[in-house]
Structure formats: structure tokens, C-alpha cells
Design a protein around this motif. Sequence first.
Motif, PDB file in Angstrom:
ATOM      1  N   LEU A 137      -2.692   3.096 -12.804  1.00 46.76           N
ATOM      2  CA  LEU A 137      -3.665   1.970 -12.725  1.00 46.76           C
ATOM      3  C   LEU A 137      -4.352   1.039 -13.578  1.00 46.76           C
ATOM      4  O   LEU A 137      -3.268   0.845 -14.876  1.00 46.76           O
ATOM      5  CB  LEU A 137      -4.753   3.412 -13.018  1.00 46.76           C
ATOM      6  CG  LEU A 137      -4.747   4.453 -12.638  1.00 46.76           C
ATOM      7  CD1 LEU A 137      -4.659   5.860 -13.355  1.00 46.76           C
ATOM      8  CD2 LEU A 137      -4.720   4.352 -11.499  1.00 46.76           C
TER       9      LEU A 137
ATOM     10  N   GLN B 284      -4.614  10.098  -6.490  1.00 46.39           N
ATOM     11  CA  GLN B 284      -4.595  10.085  -8.626  1.00 46.39           C
ATOM     12  C   GLN B 284      -4.396  11.989  -9.002  1.00 46.39           C
ATOM     13  O   GLN B 284      -4.326  12.001  -9.937  1.00 46.39           O
ATOM     14  CB  GLN B 284      -5.563   9.556  -8.858  1.00 46.39           C
ATOM     15  CG  GLN B 284      -5.300   8.978 -10.245  1.00 46.39           C
ATOM     16  CD  GLN B 284      -6.369   8.146 -10.873  1.00 46.39           C
ATOM     17  OE1 GLN B 284      -7.525   7.447 -10.294  1.00 46.39           O
ATOM     18  NE2 GLN B 284      -6.538   8.528 -12.321  1.00 46.39           N
TER      19      GLN B 284
ATOM     20  N   ARG C 145     -10.926   2.480  -3.030  1.00 48.26           N
ATOM     21  CA  ARG C 145      -9.307   2.207  -1.649  1.00 48.26           C
ATOM     22  C   ARG C 145      -8.857   1.189  -1.777  1.00 48.26           C
ATOM     23  O   ARG C 145     -10.468   0.457  -0.849  1.00 48.26           O
ATOM     24  CB  ARG C 145      -9.214   3.021  -0.876  1.00 48.26           C
ATOM     25  CG  ARG C 145      -9.010   4.605  -0.795  1.00 48.26           C
ATOM     26  CD  ARG C 145      -7.863   5.252  -1.929  1.00 48.26           C
ATOM     27  NE  ARG C 145      -7.437   6.041  -1.848  1.00 48.26           N
ATOM     28  CZ  ARG C 145      -8.053   7.257  -2.764  1.00 48.26           C
ATOM     29  NH1 ARG C 145      -9.232   6.282  -4.064  1.00 48.26           N
ATOM     30  NH2 ARG C 145      -7.812   8.485  -2.403  1.00 48.26           N
TER      31      ARG C 145
ATOM     32  N   THR D  89      -4.625   1.373  -1.707  1.00 50.21           N
ATOM     33  CA  THR D  89      -4.906   1.671  -3.346  1.00 50.21           C
ATOM     34  C   THR D  89      -6.097   2.394  -3.527  1.00 50.21           C
ATOM     35  O   THR D  89      -7.042   2.343  -3.265  1.00 50.21           O
ATOM     36  CB  THR D  89      -4.472   0.486  -4.014  1.00 50.21           C
ATOM     37  OG1 THR D  89      -3.885  -0.278  -3.353  1.00 50.21           O
ATOM     38  CG2 THR D  89      -5.070  -0.030  -5.390  1.00 50.21           C
TER      39      THR D  89
ATOM     40  N   PHE E  93      -9.291   3.598  -6.415  1.00 50.01           N
ATOM     41  CA  PHE E  93     -10.039   3.334  -7.293  1.00 50.01           C
ATOM     42  C   PHE E  93     -10.997   4.211  -7.708  1.00 50.01           C
ATOM     43  O   PHE E  93     -11.624   4.560  -6.503  1.00 50.01           O
ATOM     44  CB  PHE E  93     -10.712   1.650  -6.694  1.00 50.01           C
ATOM     45  CG  PHE E  93      -9.552   0.935  -6.698  1.00 50.01           C
ATOM     46  CD1 PHE E  93      -9.136   0.283  -7.684  1.00 50.01           C
ATOM     47  CD2 PHE E  93      -9.106   1.005  -5.169  1.00 50.01           C
ATOM     48  CE1 PHE E  93      -8.061  -0.505  -7.050  1.00 50.01           C
ATOM     49  CE2 PHE E  93      -8.362   0.288  -4.934  1.00 50.01           C
ATOM     50  CZ  PHE E  93      -7.671  -1.476  -6.237  1.00 50.01           C
TER      51      PHE E  93
ATOM     52  N   GLY F 154      -5.623  -6.549  -2.512  1.00 50.92           N
ATOM     53  CA  GLY F 154      -6.002  -4.600  -2.050  1.00 50.92           C
ATOM     54  C   GLY F 154      -7.782  -5.657  -1.580  1.00 50.92           C
ATOM     55  O   GLY F 154      -8.281  -6.703  -1.832  1.00 50.92           O
TER      56      GLY F 154
ATOM     57  N   ILE G  44      -2.686   8.100  -1.470  1.00 48.00           N
ATOM     58  CA  ILE G  44      -2.115   7.201  -1.389  1.00 48.00           C
ATOM     59  C   ILE G  44      -0.869   7.637  -0.964  1.00 48.00           C
ATOM     60  O   ILE G  44      -0.396   8.662  -0.750  1.00 48.00           O
ATOM     61  CB  ILE G  44      -2.194   7.534  -3.053  1.00 48.00           C
ATOM     62  CG1 ILE G  44      -2.389   6.826  -4.085  1.00 48.00           C
ATOM     63  CG2 ILE G  44      -0.705   6.603  -3.019  1.00 48.00           C
ATOM     64  CD1 ILE G  44      -2.869   6.916  -5.240  1.00 48.00           C
TER      65      ILE G  44
ATOM     66  N   HIS H  68       0.646  -1.430  -0.340  1.00 43.58           N
ATOM     67  CA  HIS H  68      -0.060  -0.248  -0.167  1.00 43.58           C
ATOM     68  C   HIS H  68       0.483   0.986  -0.514  1.00 43.58           C
ATOM     69  O   HIS H  68       0.215   2.171   0.385  1.00 43.58           O
ATOM     70  CB  HIS H  68      -0.819  -0.098   1.461  1.00 43.58           C
ATOM     71  CG  HIS H  68      -0.188  -0.124   2.545  1.00 43.58           C
ATOM     72  ND1 HIS H  68       0.159  -1.600   3.223  1.00 43.58           N
ATOM     73  CD2 HIS H  68       0.364   0.474   3.960  1.00 43.58           C
ATOM     74  CE1 HIS H  68       0.719  -1.335   3.786  1.00 43.58           C
ATOM     75  NE2 HIS H  68       0.841   0.190   4.325  1.00 43.58           N
TER      76      HIS H  68
ATOM     77  N   ARG I  41      -2.614  -0.552  -9.432  1.00 44.52           N
ATOM     78  CA  ARG I  41      -3.375   0.066  -8.935  1.00 44.52           C
ATOM     79  C   ARG I  41      -5.021  -0.071 -10.029  1.00 44.52           C
ATOM     80  O   ARG I  41      -5.162   0.082 -10.925  1.00 44.52           O
ATOM     81  CB  ARG I  41      -3.663   1.198  -8.325  1.00 44.52           C
ATOM     82  CG  ARG I  41      -2.198   1.631  -7.877  1.00 44.52           C
ATOM     83  CD  ARG I  41      -2.359   1.398  -6.295  1.00 44.52           C
ATOM     84  NE  ARG I  41      -1.297   1.657  -5.384  1.00 44.52           N
ATOM     85  CZ  ARG I  41      -0.615   1.848  -4.515  1.00 44.52           C
ATOM     86  NH1 ARG I  41      -1.834   2.195  -4.361  1.00 44.52           N
ATOM     87  NH2 ARG I  41       0.420   1.691  -4.222  1.00 44.52           N
ATOM     88  N   THR I  42      -6.207  -1.105  -9.462  1.00 43.85           N
ATOM     89  CA  THR I  42      -6.927  -1.579  -9.853  1.00 43.85           C
ATOM     90  C   THR I  42      -8.041   0.053 -10.385  1.00 43.85           C
ATOM     91  O   THR I  42      -8.153  -0.040  -9.306  1.00 43.85           O
ATOM     92  CB  THR I  42      -7.662  -2.957  -9.471  1.00 43.85           C
ATOM     93  OG1 THR I  42      -6.499  -4.449  -9.250  1.00 43.85           O
ATOM     94  CG2 THR I  42      -8.728  -3.343  -9.775  1.00 43.85           C
TER      95      THR I  42
END
Length: 757
Positions: A248, A231, A129, A133, A135, A274, A196, A88, A106-107
Motif C-alpha cells: 500500500l 487486502q 480498485r 489494484t 484502494f 491505475g 486482487i 494488475h 498500490r495507492t
Amino acid sequence: MAGALEEYGRLLSEHGITWGEPEIHYVKFFARRRVLPPSLFDRFWQLVLRSVAESHPDEPLDQLAARLAEPDYDRVLRDTLAGELPGHLVALRVTPDGISLEGAPRTVLLPMPPGADAQPARRKARWRRTGGTPFVLLPGGARSAAQRLAARPAPTPTLAPTAIPAPAPALAATSGPAHTKGSVGASLPGRGEEGISLLVDSSREHSCLVSVDDVQRRLTPYGAWLVQVDQDSTIVVDGVRVRLDTLLRPTPAARLRLLAGMPCRWSVMAADGGGWFPADTPHRHDYHGRPYFHGDDLELEVPAAPLTITVARGMEYGEATLEVTPDPGGTHLIRLTPERLYDAAARGWYGADMHVHLNWAGDLVGLPADAAAAQHGEDLHVLNLLAGNVSGRRVYDREALEHWTDVDLPWSDATHVARMGVEYRNDLLGHIYAFAPRAAPGRYHTGFAGDSDWPPNADGLRELRGLGALVGYSHPFKTPIADGDPPKGVVSPVPRNCAARELVADAALGLVDSLDVLTHASILSTAAVYRRLIGAGNRLAVTAGTDAMISFTRSDNQSNPPGWARVYARLDGPLTARSFAAAVRAGRTFATTGPWLELTVDGHGPGHVIDARPGQQITITASAVGPEVAAVRIRTADGVRAGAARLPVDDRRAGGERLTVTTSFQVDTPTYVVAEVLCDPHPRTLTSTGYALTSPVYVDVHGRRVARQEDVRWCLEWLDLLEDLIRQHGRLAGPYQFGDHMSLLEQARAVYRGRLS
């Protein structure tokens, strides 16, 4: 209360995880603890101490330990990690040859297909997250950060439909004479979001200029900087823009509906570790780094990829697990119910966590609804939420204590009682929990923000007991202390580290009801000290206080759910705050990280006093149930009397088998009898050491209680060490304050000397 919660939100927005608290060493550690694996904590503090020693080469160890806040903690963090990155954490490496970004992919959830979304209002842009991470769901394509923030629905904390409703009136914000439910939660930062953690790591021989959004820092040669970003953050190093979107990984989305039939703890985890959460839900992680949230009949969007879904409900239940790969755009109903391992309340035993904080700085503001969801989701019978300070004078949740003075919190019922209590704190002398006081005390702490270490903790104990509170020392000892060790480890090299140093005096004077043997500190060290204290003639109940902090989502075992360690007390009637406190005072308790533990001595349980004759034979039986149980042992004042061990782990069942040991011995001198459980590592043990311990059955002889000479002398030596500590490190305004401490210690010495005769 509403005003206090809004103020906490402002403090979080302005100062980050410390909320502006004076950055003494454990406050500076908050942000680093969030990204550092627990296995590296000891190395981190070793490097901190080494840095201090290099800056002050001629100072003694205790003086060096008083300077632990001086080093650059970001550089220490970088050196502790030694190039490795937890999943993380993202690293921005600034080298002589250029700049590189390191971190796990990161998905990103792609938009659900048209018509697949049953809740279009929740499809507006929002952050997700997993494991730290990010999202982001962008149904309308890429937009600016300002546009997304404007479009994001205001998060309103709610409980699942089957859970206890949140106490809305107490949370309402005022706008003129009207009250709007949930409006406080809607205005708080961090609900359902996790930034993050970015470690900027320079290996350049010269300084460089780094800017993150509106913050600019001149990084020294070989410097480091831990900073929270998202992000959309603008990151520039010596004029070079760094983009985070290269991390990503777009993935089609699906939806899950989770049903257990009762409030539970859920974990939805992808193959990369995650976690996935319902919308606007805090992204909490336990000691093992596993994501979790509480409730029942919950919906959440997840990647259409292999997932592991786990449901649990505190230590009286096992876990149920299901592996699924949801179809893109599909909604999948998941029915999972954890199996009960034992039912304590059916036997008249009720489990409690004596030390939990709703707010104590942190990465989000804790709401009463969060505490309600956790208590019912963990099936925790008694929850003690403590008002207390951190490192300054502000007392967090004081308004909640004053609002709910001497009443059960609104989500309480026949088998779940929640109360507001107090943590009375002094970092030199120790911290005290108080359960169910009839009113707020006049003093909450000493020794902070320039205040004197005065009066002694004994004064705070007397006041809290006068208010009807159950009191005990919390998170007592972190340094290694074994059975044969001298008491020097109790008064460790760090002068101010929350150790329960005044406990030895307050216990002798009968001012303390219990000791939290099971805590986030060293369980085995505290158990060894506890045996010394009861062997010296002090009568203290065993309790458990986790120091779980609802306002921290990723923080070692302090971001665990409340009740990961519990004290069980046997009641003679219905569960109330008063009946529970009475049972603890009577010593009818055992504390555990999971196993069920029973002890009988001639048919009597913990807290009982047997008045025996010299030569009388007594029979002892101890038994335990739990998948982590490795051994059960019976101890007296003279040491281990008997024990039994499990078969190897792979030969055991899921934990339903009982492990029992029985022994008999002849009584010659006063003693005590306790039972303990040693544990193998197990996923449901949410700390480094699984353990269980009963309060004693006391065996008096002709009315004389145990006072083992070696233990009494050990306590007298502890008192001498405490006197030296107060002389050298106490912050005292004058001789009269020092005299009050010395008077207390002399009273305690008189008690122990009397036990030597």
C-alpha cells in the motif's frame, strides 16, 4: 428476471468467475485471461497443447486438441509469464529460501479533510480498485474486515442524471407484494469492487500447504495457484502469515466532477496505469488495459497526483484528453467533450453490434442498467443482447428474452434501439446470432452437457427465421487463413472451438443472412473465407458482432464496450428493429472497427445487383475517413482491383481527411465488388486488427451470378472436411442423427455442383 439476476449473484459468490459452468478449455481460461496480456495468449495455448502432448505422446493432433482442458492452467499461466508480472497481478513466490511478495505498489486514498466532502454518506468504508489494484478509504482508522463490510453502503446501480433511466420495475426484487427499486443490484456481489489476483508460485522441490481465507490447498512441487484475494485476506504458507498491506502507498484524496453534456465513455488514469472510478461502478478495462466507465455529470474520488482524463463516445467521435493534478481535498470540475468525426445517422446509416452478452458467467452480474449506460455512452444505434448458454444447459438472460419478447428494451429511443436476441450454439458446428425474434425459440443449443450434436444447425436457423429473426454466424474463424490457403484451416485441429463450420452448407441453402466478419476472432481470416463464400455464389451481408460481455470487467477485447466493431446498415426510413433487419438482409451494409467506408459502383451502393452486358464498362469509387486509415482497396472476385494509401502517420491530420480510390473495368463474367480499409495501429482500435469491409455490389451478367470455379471447389472441399469432422468427433445418438447431417451436406454439395456447370 429479478430471480435470475439474484441466482447469478449466488453462482458468482459460490463459484467465482465460471459461475459453476463445466470447465471445458475456454471456461478454464476465463480466470487466466483476466490476468494474461493478449500478446501472450498464443504462447499460453501452445504450452497447453505441449502439456497435453507430453501426457499423450502417441495421439494424433486432433485428439490432443480435444483434451485441452486437461493441463494445470495455473502452472501454464506461470510458465507463460516467465517471471514477468502484469501491473494488475501480484505474485507470492515460494522459494527454497523463503517467501516473497512481488507486485506494483498500490495507492491508498487517505481521508478527505473535514468539510471537504460534499457527500459524507459515500465516505463510509469502501473498496476502490485501479488496474486490479485495491484502494480503501478508512475515515475512522483501521477496522476489521467484518466491521468494514457492515459499514459499507449497499451499492445500487444507477445511471448518470443525463442518461436514460434504468428499467427499475424489471429489476425490482419482490418482498411480499411490494417492489423495491434497485434492491436486486444492492444484493449482487462485485459491484464497484475488484479483487486482487494473486499467483502463488512455488519453486520448491517438495509440496507446501497454502491457505487463503477458508480455502486450503496442498501445492505440489513447483506448483502454482491463481486465487482472488483482497487486502483483508488471511494468507498462510506452511504456517507463515503473508501480509498484503506492504504493497500500500497512502496518498491524499481529491474529488473530480466530470461533465461532457452527453453520455460518454470516460477514463481516469494515474501515471502508474491505475484507473479511478465513481463509487459502486464496475471497474471495466478495454483491450489495451485502459480503465473506463460510462455516463455524464459524474463524481469520483481520486489521488491528488497527476492524472490523465480521457472522454470518448464510440467510433463516430474522437477523444478529448486533459492532464490534471488535483489539489488535496479539492473538488475539480472537468468539462470535456469529444469531437464528432462523422455522423452516420444523418446520412441514413445506423451502426449495430449484433453479438453482446449481458451475462455469460464473469466477475460480476450484468444489469440492464449497465447495457443502457454502455449503449448511450457509446452512441451505439442498435444493440443486440443475446440469451445463450456457456458450457452447460443453463441459458443466461433467457428470462429477459421472455420478458421483453419482440419489444424494444426500455432505454430505446428514436436513434437507439436495443433488443433481446438469441445465440444458438454448437461448438462443433458453429454459433449463430439471432436479432429481433418474435418469440423465444424451443432450442438454444446442442452438443453441451452430454447432449448430441443434433439436429444440424440448419434446423435452428429455420426455426429462428420462422420467428422473424435476422440470423448470421458469429466469431467464425480464429486460425490463420489467407487467400491462397486450402480450407483445412476452417476445420482447425481443435474439434470444438466455436468455428462456423456448418456455414458453408447453410449459406448454400440460403439459410443465413449474414456473416460477422468483424469479431473478436481473426478478422483477416474471416474476411478471406467470406470472399470465398461470396465468390462461390452465396449472398451474405457483412456484419459485426463483438461478443462483448458486460459481466466481464477485464477480459481482452471481450471486456471492451459494446460496439467497438459495428455493422452500419443504410435505412430508407426511421430506425426500428424491423427496418434495420431488412436493410441487413438486403446487404446494404459495411462493417468497421472505426473508419467510415463508402462504396459506389456506377452510383449504386452495397447490396445492389447490377445486371450487366458482356463488355460493359463500370466505374467504382471507394473512400474512407478515420485517423487509423492506412489504405483503401477495391476487390472483385479476381482479387485486388485498385487501391490508395495514406501518407505516413506523422503527416496526417486527426482523421478528417478522406482517402479515395476510383477505378473502371470492363465486365466479361459475373463478379462482385467490395471495398476494404486497412488500418495502422491506433488507440481507438480496440482489438489487434483495425479493418473495415463493405458488403458486395453484385455484378451479374445476363442474369447469371458469380460462381468462380476455384471458390466453388474450395467450398466443396470444405464440405468434405466437415463430413470427416462429424464422423470423427460428432456426438451422435444413432445412425438417423448422422444421416441428418449427411443429408444436409449432400444438399449443399448439389447446390455447389450445380454452380460448376
